[in-house]
Design a protein around this motif. Structure first.
Motif, PDB file in Angstrom:
ATOM      1  N   GLY A   7       0.806  -1.214   0.000  1.00  0.00           N
ATOM      2  CA  GLY A   7       0.000   0.000   0.000  1.00  0.00           C
ATOM      3  C   GLY A   7       0.839   1.262   0.000  1.00  0.00           C
ATOM      4  O   GLY A   7       0.508   2.242  -0.667  1.00  0.00           O
ATOM      5  N   THR A   8       1.961   1.246   0.718  1.00  0.00           N
ATOM      6  CA  THR A   8       2.856   2.400   0.750  1.00  0.00           C
ATOM      7  C   THR A   8       3.477   2.646  -0.615  1.00  0.00           C
ATOM      8  O   THR A   8       3.569   3.783  -1.082  1.00  0.00           O
ATOM      9  CB  THR A   8       3.961   2.177   1.795  1.00  0.00           C
ATOM     10  N   LEU A   9       3.910   1.562  -1.272  1.00  0.00           N
ATOM     11  CA  LEU A   9       4.493   1.694  -2.610  1.00  0.00           C
ATOM     12  C   LEU A   9       3.456   2.199  -3.606  1.00  0.00           C
ATOM     13  O   LEU A   9       3.754   3.023  -4.469  1.00  0.00           O
ATOM     14  CB  LEU A   9       5.057   0.340  -3.069  1.00  0.00           C
ATOM     15  N   HIS A  10       2.235   1.695  -3.492  1.00  0.00           N
ATOM     16  CA  HIS A  10       1.152   2.139  -4.371  1.00  0.00           C
ATOM     17  C   HIS A  10       0.978   3.649  -4.271  1.00  0.00           C
ATOM     18  O   HIS A  10       0.909   4.356  -5.291  1.00  0.00           O
ATOM     19  CB  HIS A  10      -0.145   1.421  -3.998  1.00  0.00           C
ATOM     20  N   SER A  11       0.923   4.167  -3.038  1.00  0.00           N
ATOM     21  CA  SER A  11       0.740   5.606  -2.835  1.00  0.00           C
ATOM     22  C   SER A  11       1.921   6.396  -3.379  1.00  0.00           C
ATOM     23  O   SER A  11       1.743   7.466  -3.976  1.00  0.00           O
ATOM     24  CB  SER A  11       0.563   5.905  -1.341  1.00  0.00           C
ATOM     25  N   ARG A  12       3.128   5.878  -3.162  1.00  0.00           N
ATOM     26  CA  ARG A  12       4.326   6.577  -3.644  1.00  0.00           C
ATOM     27  C   ARG A  12       4.358   6.633  -5.168  1.00  0.00           C
ATOM     28  O   ARG A  12       4.619   7.691  -5.759  1.00  0.00           O
ATOM     29  CB  ARG A  12       5.580   5.863  -3.126  1.00  0.00           C
ATOM     30  N   ILE A  13       4.090   5.506  -5.814  1.00  0.00           N
ATOM     31  CA  ILE A  13       4.119   5.470  -7.284  1.00  0.00           C
ATOM     32  C   ILE A  13       3.031   6.372  -7.849  1.00  0.00           C
ATOM     33  O   ILE A  13       3.259   7.147  -8.782  1.00  0.00           O
ATOM     34  CB  ILE A  13       3.937   4.025  -7.796  1.00  0.00           C
ATOM     35  N   LEU A  14       1.836   6.274  -7.268  1.00  0.00           N
ATOM     36  CA  LEU A  14       0.722   7.096  -7.738  1.00  0.00           C
ATOM     37  C   LEU A  14       1.067   8.576  -7.614  1.00  0.00           C
ATOM     38  O   LEU A  14       0.849   9.361  -8.545  1.00  0.00           O
ATOM     39  CB  LEU A  14      -0.539   6.774  -6.933  1.00  0.00           C
ATOM     40  N   GLY A  15       1.631   8.971  -6.477  1.00  0.00           N
ATOM     41  CA  GLY A  15       2.005  10.373  -6.276  1.00  0.00           C
ATOM     42  C   GLY A  15       3.057  10.831  -7.261  1.00  0.00           C
ATOM     43  O   GLY A  15       2.979  11.947  -7.799  1.00  0.00           O
ATOM     44  N   ASP A  16       4.049   9.976  -7.510  1.00  0.00           N
ATOM     45  CA  ASP A  16       5.106  10.331  -8.461  1.00  0.00           C
ATOM     46  C   ASP A  16       4.550  10.550  -9.864  1.00  0.00           C
ATOM     47  O   ASP A  16       4.886  11.532 -10.541  1.00  0.00           O
ATOM     48  CB  ASP A  16       6.172   9.224  -8.506  1.00  0.00           C
ATOM     49  N   LEU A  17       3.688   9.628 -10.309  1.00  0.00           N
ATOM     50  CA  LEU A  17       3.161   9.728 -11.671  1.00  0.00           C
ATOM     51  C   LEU A  17       2.206  10.913 -11.811  1.00  0.00           C
ATOM     52  O   LEU A  17       2.222  11.616 -12.825  1.00  0.00           O
ATOM     53  CB  LEU A  17       2.465   8.422 -12.062  1.00  0.00           C
ATOM     54  N   GLU A  18       1.376  11.141 -10.791  1.00  0.00           N
ATOM     55  CA  GLU A  18       0.470  12.302 -10.837  1.00  0.00           C
ATOM     56  C   GLU A  18       1.267  13.609 -10.907  1.00  0.00           C
ATOM     57  O   GLU A  18       0.900  14.523 -11.654  1.00  0.00           O
ATOM     58  CB  GLU A  18      -0.437  12.311  -9.605  1.00  0.00           C
ATOM     59  N   GLN A  19       2.354  13.686 -10.151  1.00  0.00           N
ATOM     60  CA  GLN A  19       3.170  14.899 -10.158  1.00  0.00           C
ATOM     61  C   GLN A  19       3.771  15.158 -11.533  1.00  0.00           C
ATOM     62  O   GLN A  19       3.796  16.302 -12.005  1.00  0.00           O
ATOM     63  CB  GLN A  19       4.273  14.774  -9.097  1.00  0.00           C
ATOM     64  N   LYS A  20       4.231  14.116 -12.184  1.00  0.00           N
ATOM     65  CA  LYS A  20       4.821  14.275 -13.519  1.00  0.00           C
ATOM     66  C   LYS A  20       3.778  14.751 -14.532  1.00  0.00           C
ATOM     67  O   LYS A  20       4.073  15.541 -15.430  1.00  0.00           O
ATOM     68  CB  LYS A  20       5.441  12.948 -13.979  1.00  0.00           C
ATOM     69  N   ILE A  21       2.538  14.265 -14.371  1.00  0.00           N
ATOM     70  CA  ILE A  21       1.473  14.657 -15.298  1.00  0.00           C
ATOM     71  C   ILE A  21       0.999  16.080 -15.013  1.00  0.00           C
ATOM     72  O   ILE A  21       0.889  16.917 -15.911  1.00  0.00           O
ATOM     73  CB  ILE A  21       0.297  13.660 -15.212  1.00  0.00           C
ATOM     74  N   LEU A  22       0.730  16.377 -13.727  1.00  0.00           N
ATOM     75  CA  LEU A  22       0.192  17.686 -13.365  1.00  0.00           C
ATOM     76  C   LEU A  22       1.198  18.807 -13.578  1.00  0.00           C
ATOM     77  O   LEU A  22       0.816  19.938 -13.880  1.00  0.00           O
ATOM     78  CB  LEU A  22      -0.269  17.675 -11.906  1.00  0.00           C
ATOM     79  N   SER A  23       2.478  18.508 -13.452  1.00  0.00           N
ATOM     80  CA  SER A  23       3.503  19.529 -13.643  1.00  0.00           C
ATOM     81  C   SER A  23       3.771  19.815 -15.111  1.00  0.00           C
ATOM     82  O   SER A  23       4.417  20.805 -15.452  1.00  0.00           O
ATOM     83  CB  SER A  23       4.812  19.100 -12.977  1.00  0.00           C
ATOM     84  N   GLY A  24       3.281  18.938 -15.999  1.00  0.00           N
ATOM     85  CA  GLY A  24       3.551  19.100 -17.417  1.00  0.00           C
ATOM     86  C   GLY A  24       4.833  18.420 -17.865  1.00  0.00           C
ATOM     87  O   GLY A  24       5.174  18.452 -19.052  1.00  0.00           O
ATOM     88  N   GLU A  25       5.557  17.785 -16.920  1.00  0.00           N
ATOM     89  CA  GLU A  25       6.767  17.049 -17.307  1.00  0.00           C
ATOM     90  C   GLU A  25       6.410  15.949 -18.308  1.00  0.00           C
ATOM     91  O   GLU A  25       7.161  15.670 -19.239  1.00  0.00           O
ATOM     92  CB  GLU A  25       7.439  16.459 -16.070  1.00  0.00           C
ATOM     93  N   TRP A  26       5.261  15.320 -18.065  1.00  0.00           N
ATOM     94  CA  TRP A  26       4.706  14.361 -19.024  1.00  0.00           C
ATOM     95  C   TRP A  26       3.478  15.017 -19.662  1.00  0.00           C
ATOM     96  O   TRP A  26       2.406  15.035 -19.075  1.00  0.00           O
ATOM     97  CB  TRP A  26       4.300  13.069 -18.337  1.00  0.00           C
TER      98      TRP A  26
END
Length: 244
Positions: A7-26
């Motif tokens: 569950g901790t890894l799930h939250s970490r991965i989800l947060g990382d990917l959302e940040q890349k999308i919301l920031s425009g990096e992706w």
């Protein structure tokens, strides 16, 4: 792997990917790493990686294509036809980072072409603004606006470099009537340049006028890339009959 660690890894991965999308990096259209690559990078199971991608797809942030992979989704806006909405709120509801840029600002007197747009007399003092609104790194819409300075004198000193005019007006000037006009157009060369789309690409244009107790307040023309925008309207049974 324990359920707690999973569950901790799930939250970490989800947060990382959302940040890349919301920031425009992706940006929209960017292909995400495959499940097996995410699992290897984070040291998790493919099932955990799959759950993260599934959650992102359900939220509308990515599209999963069979045999092709997962891609950052193009934002698709839903503008309420009968409401005066805030563009920043609309962009953030699409899980996209919002930003704004003032292109031009000019204080002048109304000419004959302005009379039909803003419902003021020729020679009335007006403020003319052109702005860009962004969703991530993509242009979300172009805003062209006229403000009646007789009704809104404070607009002369407003800092529209930092503050978009729409929410600034909504927060300060009560309105009691509004008119919407909606049309589909083919992008002219100038519109295509401003929106960074192909010439003759379909665009959605929403023109709105509002009035307050002191008379006409503002006229705005919002131009959106047509393929990334849709209109919705909510109404109750009998409203059409009451509206005529």
């Amino acid at each position: 792997m324990s359920a707690e660690k999973d569950g901790t890894l799930h939250s970490r991965i989800l947060g990382d990917l959302e940040q890349k999308i919301l920031s425009g990096e992706w940006p929209p259209g960017h292909r995400l790493p495959f499940e097996i690559d995410l699992a290897a990078h984070y040291g998790c199971s493919r099932m955990t990686a799959n759950k993260v991608l599934t959650q992102l797809a359900r939220s509308g942030m990515i599209e999963r294509r069979k045999k092709s992979g997962s891609f950052v989704a193009q934002p698709v806006a839903q503008a309420a036809v009968l409401e005066i909405h805030d563009i920043e709120t609309e962009v953030r509801s699409l899980k996209q980072a919002y930003s704004y840029q003032l292109l031009s600002q000019q204080q002048r007197v109304a000419d004959r072409e302005d009379l039909a747009k803003l419902d003021v007399e020729e020679g009335a003092p007006i403020l003319q603004l052109s702005c860009l609104h962004f969703a991530g790194s993509s242009i979300f819409c172009v805003e062209d606006r006229l403000i009646n300075l007789d009704a809104v004198p404070d607009a002369k000193a407003a800092d529209f470099e930092k503050n978009a005019p729409g929410p600034w007006l909504l927060a300060r000037v009560p309105w009691n009537a509004a008119e919407h006009r909606i049309q589909a157009i083919a992008a002219t060369a100038e519109t295509a340049r401003r929106l960074q789309i192909a010439k003759n690409a379909p665009c959605l244009v929403i023109e709105r006028r509002t009035w307050g107790s002191a008379g006409p307040v503002t006229q705005v023309r919002l131009t959106y890339p047509g393929e990334r925008h849709q209109l919705i309207a909510r109404f109750q049974p009998g409203e059409a009959e009451r509206a005529g």
